[in-house]
Scaffold this motif. Structure first.
Motif, PDB file in Angstrom:
ATOM      1  N   TYR A 259       8.468 -12.726 -25.617  1.00  0.00           N
ATOM      2  CA  TYR A 259       7.592 -12.750 -24.521  1.00  0.00           C
ATOM      3  C   TYR A 259       7.921 -13.810 -23.476  1.00  0.00           C
ATOM      4  O   TYR A 259       8.566 -14.695 -23.729  1.00  0.00           O
ATOM      5  CB  TYR A 259       6.227 -13.409 -25.229  1.00  0.00           C
ATOM      6  N   TYR A 260       7.518 -13.471 -22.186  1.00  0.00           N
ATOM      7  CA  TYR A 260       7.197 -14.500 -21.238  1.00  0.00           C
ATOM      8  C   TYR A 260       5.898 -14.557 -20.916  1.00  0.00           C
ATOM      9  O   TYR A 260       5.159 -13.813 -20.682  1.00  0.00           O
ATOM     10  CB  TYR A 260       8.145 -13.843 -19.847  1.00  0.00           C
ATOM     11  N   LYS A 261       5.645 -15.929 -21.097  1.00  0.00           N
ATOM     12  CA  LYS A 261       4.345 -16.233 -20.787  1.00  0.00           C
ATOM     13  C   LYS A 261       3.942 -17.162 -19.698  1.00  0.00           C
ATOM     14  O   LYS A 261       4.498 -18.488 -19.591  1.00  0.00           O
ATOM     15  CB  LYS A 261       3.786 -17.032 -22.256  1.00  0.00           C
ATOM     16  N   PRO A 262       3.704 -16.675 -18.468  1.00  0.00           N
ATOM     17  CA  PRO A 262       3.306 -17.427 -17.377  1.00  0.00           C
ATOM     18  C   PRO A 262       2.118 -18.493 -17.443  1.00  0.00           C
ATOM     19  O   PRO A 262       1.243 -17.911 -17.768  1.00  0.00           O
ATOM     20  CB  PRO A 262       3.158 -16.378 -16.138  1.00  0.00           C
ATOM     21  N   LEU A 263       2.537 -19.708 -17.122  1.00  0.00           N
ATOM     22  CA  LEU A 263       1.599 -20.747 -17.144  1.00  0.00           C
ATOM     23  C   LEU A 263       0.777 -21.044 -18.010  1.00  0.00           C
ATOM     24  O   LEU A 263      -0.304 -21.611 -18.346  1.00  0.00           O
ATOM     25  CB  LEU A 263       0.463 -20.682 -15.906  1.00  0.00           C
ATOM     26  N   VAL A 264       1.462 -20.679 -19.386  1.00  0.00           N
ATOM     27  CA  VAL A 264       0.910 -20.754 -20.835  1.00  0.00           C
ATOM     28  C   VAL A 264       0.378 -21.889 -20.970  1.00  0.00           C
ATOM     29  O   VAL A 264      -0.437 -22.355 -21.783  1.00  0.00           O
ATOM     30  CB  VAL A 264       1.353 -19.946 -21.996  1.00  0.00           C
ATOM     31  N   THR A 265       1.498 -22.944 -20.842  1.00  0.00           N
ATOM     32  CA  THR A 265       1.227 -24.347 -21.046  1.00  0.00           C
ATOM     33  C   THR A 265      -0.152 -25.180 -20.538  1.00  0.00           C
ATOM     34  O   THR A 265      -0.462 -26.261 -20.942  1.00  0.00           O
ATOM     35  CB  THR A 265       2.366 -25.212 -20.709  1.00  0.00           C
ATOM     36  N   LEU A 266      -0.706 -24.416 -19.445  1.00  0.00           N
ATOM     37  CA  LEU A 266      -1.857 -25.072 -18.862  1.00  0.00           C
ATOM     38  C   LEU A 266      -3.055 -24.950 -19.947  1.00  0.00           C
ATOM     39  O   LEU A 266      -3.894 -25.744 -19.758  1.00  0.00           O
ATOM     40  CB  LEU A 266      -2.353 -24.103 -17.602  1.00  0.00           C
ATOM     41  N   ILE A 267      -2.924 -23.990 -20.904  1.00  0.00           N
ATOM     42  CA  ILE A 267      -4.184 -24.041 -21.664  1.00  0.00           C
ATOM     43  C   ILE A 267      -4.164 -25.222 -22.364  1.00  0.00           C
ATOM     44  O   ILE A 267      -5.378 -25.624 -22.684  1.00  0.00           O
ATOM     45  CB  ILE A 267      -3.851 -22.899 -22.681  1.00  0.00           C
ATOM     46  N   TRP A 268      -3.209 -25.867 -23.036  1.00  0.00           N
ATOM     47  CA  TRP A 268      -3.251 -26.910 -23.504  1.00  0.00           C
ATOM     48  C   TRP A 268      -3.274 -28.296 -22.778  1.00  0.00           C
ATOM     49  O   TRP A 268      -3.828 -29.380 -23.245  1.00  0.00           O
ATOM     50  CB  TRP A 268      -2.086 -27.130 -24.749  1.00  0.00           C
ATOM     51  N   LEU A 269      -2.532 -28.138 -21.791  1.00  0.00           N
ATOM     52  CA  LEU A 269      -2.558 -29.351 -20.873  1.00  0.00           C
ATOM     53  C   LEU A 269      -4.049 -29.525 -20.387  1.00  0.00           C
ATOM     54  O   LEU A 269      -4.335 -30.685 -20.277  1.00  0.00           O
ATOM     55  CB  LEU A 269      -1.683 -28.939 -19.481  1.00  0.00           C
ATOM     56  N   GLY A 270      -4.739 -28.472 -19.984  1.00  0.00           N
ATOM     57  CA  GLY A 270      -6.057 -28.575 -19.691  1.00  0.00           C
ATOM     58  C   GLY A 270      -6.874 -29.385 -20.931  1.00  0.00           C
ATOM     59  O   GLY A 270      -7.777 -30.162 -20.570  1.00  0.00           O
ATOM     60  N   GLY A 271      -6.668 -29.068 -22.074  1.00  0.00           N
ATOM     61  CA  GLY A 271      -7.453 -29.711 -23.040  1.00  0.00           C
ATOM     62  C   GLY A 271      -6.967 -31.390 -22.951  1.00  0.00           C
ATOM     63  O   GLY A 271      -7.895 -32.200 -23.324  1.00  0.00           O
ATOM     64  N   VAL A 272      -5.692 -31.571 -22.984  1.00  0.00           N
ATOM     65  CA  VAL A 272      -5.311 -32.861 -22.890  1.00  0.00           C
ATOM     66  C   VAL A 272      -6.130 -33.452 -21.478  1.00  0.00           C
ATOM     67  O   VAL A 272      -6.474 -34.804 -21.728  1.00  0.00           O
ATOM     68  CB  VAL A 272      -3.944 -33.007 -22.763  1.00  0.00           C
ATOM     69  N   VAL A 273      -6.039 -33.055 -20.481  1.00  0.00           N
ATOM     70  CA  VAL A 273      -6.559 -33.565 -19.409  1.00  0.00           C
ATOM     71  C   VAL A 273      -8.211 -33.738 -19.624  1.00  0.00           C
ATOM     72  O   VAL A 273      -8.573 -34.852 -18.979  1.00  0.00           O
ATOM     73  CB  VAL A 273      -6.587 -32.737 -18.107  1.00  0.00           C
ATOM     74  N   MET A 274      -8.771 -32.860 -20.362  1.00  0.00           N
ATOM     75  CA  MET A 274     -10.279 -33.191 -20.431  1.00  0.00           C
ATOM     76  C   MET A 274     -10.465 -34.245 -21.438  1.00  0.00           C
ATOM     77  O   MET A 274     -11.211 -35.077 -21.225  1.00  0.00           O
ATOM     78  CB  MET A 274     -10.772 -31.930 -21.244  1.00  0.00           C
ATOM     79  N   ALA A 275      -9.500 -34.366 -22.694  1.00  0.00           N
ATOM     80  CA  ALA A 275      -9.513 -35.628 -23.378  1.00  0.00           C
ATOM     81  C   ALA A 275      -9.205 -36.970 -22.645  1.00  0.00           C
ATOM     82  O   ALA A 275      -9.933 -37.893 -22.884  1.00  0.00           O
ATOM     83  CB  ALA A 275      -8.780 -35.468 -24.399  1.00  0.00           C
ATOM     84  N   ILE A 276      -8.343 -37.024 -21.719  1.00  0.00           N
ATOM     85  CA  ILE A 276      -8.154 -38.130 -20.879  1.00  0.00           C
ATOM     86  C   ILE A 276      -9.226 -38.717 -20.141  1.00  0.00           C
ATOM     87  O   ILE A 276      -9.669 -39.627 -19.948  1.00  0.00           O
ATOM     88  CB  ILE A 276      -6.971 -37.795 -19.902  1.00  0.00           C
ATOM     89  N   GLY A 277      -9.779 -37.608 -19.663  1.00  0.00           N
ATOM     90  CA  GLY A 277     -11.262 -37.670 -18.864  1.00  0.00           C
ATOM     91  C   GLY A 277     -12.343 -38.437 -19.844  1.00  0.00           C
ATOM     92  O   GLY A 277     -13.033 -39.392 -19.264  1.00  0.00           O
ATOM     93  N   GLY A 278     -12.155 -37.791 -21.113  1.00  0.00           N
ATOM     94  CA  GLY A 278     -13.181 -38.550 -22.103  1.00  0.00           C
ATOM     95  C   GLY A 278     -12.925 -40.152 -22.335  1.00  0.00           C
ATOM     96  O   GLY A 278     -13.800 -41.068 -22.510  1.00  0.00           O
ATOM     97  N   VAL A 279     -11.345 -40.240 -22.480  1.00  0.00           N
ATOM     98  CA  VAL A 279     -11.021 -41.860 -22.390  1.00  0.00           C
ATOM     99  C   VAL A 279     -11.416 -42.406 -21.495  1.00  0.00           C
ATOM    100  O   VAL A 279     -11.908 -43.757 -21.500  1.00  0.00           O
ATOM    101  CB  VAL A 279      -9.647 -41.846 -22.751  1.00  0.00           C
TER     102      VAL A 279
END
Length: 665
Positions: free
Chosen positions: A617-637
């Motif tokens: 597979y070539y998965k374009p911008l797939v890491t944004l899925i989990w990066l977004g979760g990390v950014v949300m959690a940082i916002g919570g912190v």
């Protein structure tokens, strides 16, 4: 007689049960009698109780690390050959250990309330700790009566059966503890709600007290879901990030309800409104956590996560579920009519936007709940097995999310009580223009083959740009000197940055899901050494397969040379591992991250002609899925670090007698 780790752990659990019973009733009776001495028992017992549960957990870790196969839990889930890390993660990689981890985190949150809530009225804190004691008592009884992690085998086997190979991964060191910190963390909001209902009064101060605990649980659950999604993505070899599996849904439903609870608590704190609704959400959120525990631990599912198979355990958990959810809802029905409704507000206002948010989040939660429980209920009642997968959720869940996400940037732009929708739209004009440009570019680059994906791209940009506009509007950028705007920006409360990051992280996840769902390139084929697989701008050439060994497995490692159109090349080496103790195999995918995209290789079986089946597979911008979760959690912190959330409410005056302070109205 010398005690072994197993006996120490078992006795510690029995003592913890006794302390939980004490915590359940003595502070509650003290709050009823306004007896300060009885209420003061709660914090001390909660801390000591955590100590005994932690000792039991440490004992279970010790018997796993030392490979004490006389303990059934170690024999069934460990092996002397596995690495130390997996001996430790194997502690919660089974039913008994995972329930003990659940109880450990419950006791931890109870101890944290005891230690860091001295600003609470004594009666409220006593009742909160008592409710925590009820939950702890129920699960300790469940553990000791049906799932004793220290049960012995006689005679002791010489070797263990090994940990499930799929669970022998670093992700299991992070994912379950994070998930449980979220699951169990919502018990504090539940306990606050029950305590308020027992007292019959609730106010804005209650919302200030409960918000930090809810936010803490939410950010851990966010990280836990993101980690679990990434673990399944790279470990199971199927190439997907979300399957709408009942186990995945079991964690997603409390997250949705917890998100609604966070926003509802804001309205209650700022405007004194939505009191009854916030209490109900606190009950429902933890109820969904309990439901998730039942789904995963009762044996109704066959899954890598579902360890329980004894029907007695399922009945016991169902009894716990019925007692707490049913009891809480009965108490709510009795007390809610007597609670004051709070302030009123116009539909077009920040409160109105948050109510809109809540309605769609709860409707989405109900959709996931139906999709999760319907197949289980049908199987139980008729023995018919069906699966509810992605098509159902695309038709039900996704349409509910679109209006919700469209409304997200408007909320911070509206004033409390009565807002100006036209003015908010004008302030968001830049975000609108950027999202329209993104839609046009996506249409152009995709050849106008469809409009849904480009519109979703625009939606993700809308969320990110709206978050930036929120901060620039607060700083009044371009309405004065840069130094003045910067001073305003740095003077904003941290919760403002946390909220903006949370919304922006959601936008990143939307973008990642859209790109990988709509524009990924897939190739499933058989290859022999020297043959190549075209994959977008890359050529993957199969070089060779070699044999290797690990501490408790043997492996077949296949090497691929990947060459891009720019001439750059690199090697990828997916593998298959064979575990002799379990007589099972796992597929170890190979990932290569290129900026925010990834090339993903997974091995299938060998064909009759000796060729190797490969999924590429070539998965374009797939890491944004989990990066977004990390950014949300940082916002919570960042939000959690806001002094207003850490303090919650003024400390009690020293001269006041603790027993005389009821919950204020």
């Amino acid at each position: 007689m010398d005690l072994s780790f197993a006996e120490i752990g078992h006795y510690s659990l029995v003592l913890a049960l006794a302390l939980s019973l004490l915590q359940s009733f003595v502070p509650l009776w003290g709050a009823h009698r306004l007896d300060g001495r009885l209420m003061s028992v709660g914090p001390v017992v909660a801390v000591v109780n955590f100590g005994y549960v932690a000792l039991a957990f440490a004992a279970l870790v010790a018997v796993h690390v030392t490979s004490d196969f006389s303990v059934a839990n170690v024999y069934e889930n460990s092996n002397s050959q596995i690495p130390l890390l997996f001996k430790i993660t194997g502690v919660w990689g089974n039913h008994e250990g995972s329930i003990l981890l659940w109880i450990l985190i419950l006791a931890l949150f109870g101890a944290l309330v005891a230690l860091f809530s001295s600003n609470l009225p004594d009666t409220l804190r006593a009742r909160v700790l008592s409710v925590q004691g009820w939950i702890g008592t129920a699960f300790l009884l469940f553990l000791l009566l049906t799932s004793n992690p220290f049960a012995r085998l006689n005679p002791a086997p010489m070797e263990g059966q090994d940990l499930n190979p799929v669970l022998q991964d670093i992700g299991l060191a992070i994912h379950p503890p994070m998930l449980y910190l979220g699951y169990v963390g919502f018990s504090i909001a539940f306990s606050f709600a029950i305590a308020a209902l027992i007292d019959g009064r609730i106010d804005a101060a209650w919302a200030r007290w409960v918000r930090p605990w809810t936010l803490l649980a939410w950010l851990f659950l966010t990280l836990g879901i993101a980690m679990g999604s990434y673990w399944a993505y790279y470990e199971l070899g199927w190439g997907g990030f979300w399957f709408w599996d009942p186990v995945e849904n079991a964690s997603f439903m409390p997250w949705l309800a917890g998100t609604a609870l966070l926003h509802s608590a804001v309205v209650m704190e700022k405007r004194g409104a939505l009191k009854i609704w916030t209490i109900l959400l606190a009950i429902l959120t933890f109820s969904l956590s309990l439901l998730g525990t039942f789904i995963v631990r009762s044996g109704v599912l066959t899954s890598v996560h579902a360890f329980a198979s004894d029907p007695t355990r399922g009945v016991f958990i169902l009894a716990i579920l019925t007692a707490f959810i049913g009891g809480a809802l009965v108490l709510f029905a009795w007390r809610a009519p007597g609670l004051k409704q709070g302030g009123i507000f116009a539909p077009i206002s920040r409160e109105g936007a948050l109510v809109f948010n809540n309605l769609f989040l709860i409707a989405a939660t109900a959709t996931v709940l139906v999709g999760t429980l319907y197949p289980l209920a049908l199987d139980t009642l008729t023995s018919r097995k069906i699966s509810v997968g992605s098509p159902f959720y695309q038709l039900t869940f996704a349409p509910l999310m679109v209006p919700l996400l469209l409304a997200v940037p408007f909320g911070p732009m509206l004033a409390w009580k009565r807002g100006d929708l036209k003015g908010a739209a004008q302030r968001l004009a830049v975000a609108m223009v950027l999202s329209v440009i993104a839609v046009v570019l996506a249409l152009f680059l995709s050849g106008a083959k469809g409009v849904l994906a480009p519109l979703a791209v625009g939606l993700g940009i809308w969320l990110i740009a709206g978050s930036v506009v929120d901060l620039t509007e607060r700083a009044r950028l371009f309405r004065g000197s840069l130094s003045t705007s910067f001073a305003r920006l740095t003077g904003l409360p941290r919760s403002a940055f946390g909220s903006a990051l949370g919304h922006a992280g959601l936008g990143l996840t939307v973008l990642g899901i859209t790109f990988v769902s709509s524009w990924q390139i897939e190739a499933i084929t058989s290859v022999k050494p020297g043959q190549s697989i075209p994959l977008g701008h890359y050529q993957l050439t199969y070089v060779e397969t070699t044999n290797g060994r690990g501490p408790n497995f043997r492996a077949e490692v296949s090497r691929f040379q990947v060459t891009g159109d720019n001439g750059r090349s690199f090697t990828m080496a997916p593998s298959k591992r064979f575990f002799s103790a379990r007589q099972s195999a796992t597929t170890e995918s190979a990932l290569k991250t290129i900026w925010l995209s990834q090339i993903y290789l997974s091995l299938g079986d060998r064909s009759d002609d000796g060729s190797l089946v490969v999924r590429a597979y070539y998965k374009p911008l797939v890491t944004l899925i989990w990066l977004g979760g990390v950014v949300m959690a940082i916002g919570g912190v960042i939000s959690l670090s806001d002094r207003r959330l850490r303090v919650g409410a003024p400390r009690k005056a020293r001269a006041r007698k603790p027993a005389a302070e009821p919950v204020s109205t």
